[in-house]
Scaffold this active site. Structure first.
Site, PDB file in Angstrom:
ATOM      1  N   TYR A 118      75.193 -25.861  68.970  1.00 13.73           N
ATOM      2  CA  TYR A 118      75.169 -27.526  69.566  1.00 13.73           C
ATOM      3  C   TYR A 118      75.960 -27.237  70.840  1.00 13.73           C
ATOM      4  CZ  TYR A 118      75.807 -32.192  70.557  1.00 13.73           C
ATOM      5  OH  TYR A 118      75.702 -33.431  71.092  1.00 13.73           O
ATOM      6  N   GLU A 202      72.913 -32.627  76.894  1.00 14.49           N
ATOM      7  CA  GLU A 202      73.106 -32.256  75.649  1.00 14.49           C
ATOM      8  C   GLU A 202      72.168 -31.061  75.528  1.00 14.49           C
ATOM      9  OE1 GLU A 202      73.437 -34.727  71.425  1.00 14.49           O
ATOM     10  OE2 GLU A 202      71.301 -34.224  72.143  1.00 14.49           O
TER      11      GLU A 202
END
Ligand code: GDP
Ligand code: MN
Length: 393
Positions: A118, A202
């Site tokens: 992530y 992101e």
């Protein structure tokens, strides 16, 4: 402004960051056409079909499909296109899938099990700087995993430093021979984030394949609306926001218009007055259908456009005009209202609280117009009148 995944890819590509091979399709036929190209280019036995909606959680809700041949590409993109996809991040109604991304399957051929990282860069308003949040365990279950999440603050003057990118690589457990590549990747990523005046970039998941290629699998970007004038390519609200026609019109006229679910239209000036007005309407048992802030320097034309938007809102049963005439003169507001109302064959009662500069002239203009208008000097009284009107409907 929220960007689609394919737009995020486009941006990273323009900074020479590689993303999976992919082509955008809006019909099953087009999907098949593109799939042929992707199969040929990648020489892989499968590809993924990714629904392009402005919400995550697609993987868990059937918005990401694997296809092994052209028949499957046709079938599966048909299942997605034109349908509403409900994910944990959408409303109960879901979001309409207008396009799908026909994309290289980057998980296939990977002998070692794939690690999904992530990674995100975002603006932290409290810290007044950008931060990087990252974790060794990303993917679709990130919210539920009890994993270690790291944060790195970026000094606005110094920018992202080498020691920081190294630390991030180290924390992610990357091998030595990967580190310099990764440093470079992060530097460019941060550049792209800054160049596009982003609030968020992101990547989840970010993977590294067996050839040590760093692959951003899913990209989500949010650009700062205040800087959109610098990024004209991404100012298409049709493409990027779920807004209705009235809101589109308001954007065109540069007005602050918010659609709500009641039946009282509200025209005000200033956000503070708007809040107070809506509180008062609610307190007296009404429900705002919208609020429209004409701002501090509206002219006749602007008021006319603004008022037309309210009149075109089908749920509006009555309208409250609550305006304090400072720089905006009350007579200007009155003229704009009459301009937009008088040619229509409607009878929507209007409650007017116009105070300040030229209020007497305003009253005269409205009186002469013969519109169904009720005056009051008090907001409380205005709200009560609204209730009375609503009860009589
Ligand atoms: P999200 O669920 O909306 O965040 O969509 P993602 O693009 O992040 O994809 C969700 C999940 O789908 C990933 O975590 C993977 O497990 C899977 N996925 C995404 N891309 C691929 C791909 O190229 N190949 C395979 N086999 N799976 C993929
Ligand atoms: Mn994702």
């Amino acid at each position: 402004m929220n960007l689609h995944e394919y737009q995020g890819r486009e941006i990273l590509n323009s900074f020479s960051i590689e993303t999976p091979e992919g082509l955008l399709a809006s019909s099953p036929e087009e999907a098949v056409k593109h799939a042929k190209i992707i199969f040929e280019k990648t020489r892989k036995k499968s590809l993924v079909i990714k629904a392009q909606i402005l919400a995550g959680g697609r993987g868990k809700s059937g918005g990401i499909k694997i296809a092994k041949n052209l028949d499957e590409v046709y079938q599966k993109s048909k299942e997605l296109l034109g349908k509403y996809l409900i994910t944990s991040q959408t409303s109960g109604k879901g979001k309409l899938v207008k396009k799908v991304l026909i994309s290289e399957d980057v998980y296939i051929f990977e002998k070692k099990s794939i690690v999904e990282y992530y990674f995100s860069i975002l603006l932290d308003r409290n810290l007044e700087r950008n931060i990087i949040i990252y974790s060794k365990e990303g993917g679709i279950n990130i919210e539920e995993k009890s994993n270690i999440i790291y944060t790195e603050q970026i000094d606005p003057i110094l920018g992202l430093q080498l020691f920081q990118t190294r630390k991030i690589g180290f924390n992610l457990g990357l091998s030595k021979d990967l580190l310099s590549k990764f440093n470079k990747f992060l530097k460019i990523l941060y550049k792209a984030y800054q160049y596009y005046d982003s609030l968020l970039l992101e990547i989840n998941p970010l993977i590294i394949n067996k050839e040590n290629k760093i692959i951003p699998v899913d990209i989500k970007m949010v650009l700062d609306d205040n800087a959109l004038f610098r990024h004209k390519k991404y100012t298409n609200y049709n493409e990027n926001e779920d807004i209705n026609d009235l809101e589109k019109k308001a954007i065109k006229y540069d007005l602050n218009f918010i659609k709500l679910d009641g039946n009282v239209g509200c025209m005000v000036n200033g956000a503070g007055l708007a809040m107070a007005t809506m509180d008062m309407i609610k307190l007296c048992g009404g429900k705002p259908a919208n609020f429209l802030d004409i701002g501090g320097s509206a002219d006749r034309e602007r008021v006319k456009n603004a008022f037309s938007i309210i009149l075109n809102d089908k749920s509006v049963k009555t309208i409250l005009i609550n305006i304090f005439g400072g720089i905006v003169r009350c007579d200007t507001v009155a003229k704009g209202v009459v301009d937009s109302y008088s040619k229509r064959n409607i009878k929507i009662p209007i409650i007017v609280r116009l105070q300040g500069t030229n209020e007497k002239n305003a009253k005269e203009i409205l009186d002469n117009s013969k519109l169904p208008i009720y005056y009051t000097d008090s907001l409380k009284e205005a709200a009560n009148k609204i209730r009375e009107i609503l009860l009589s409907l």
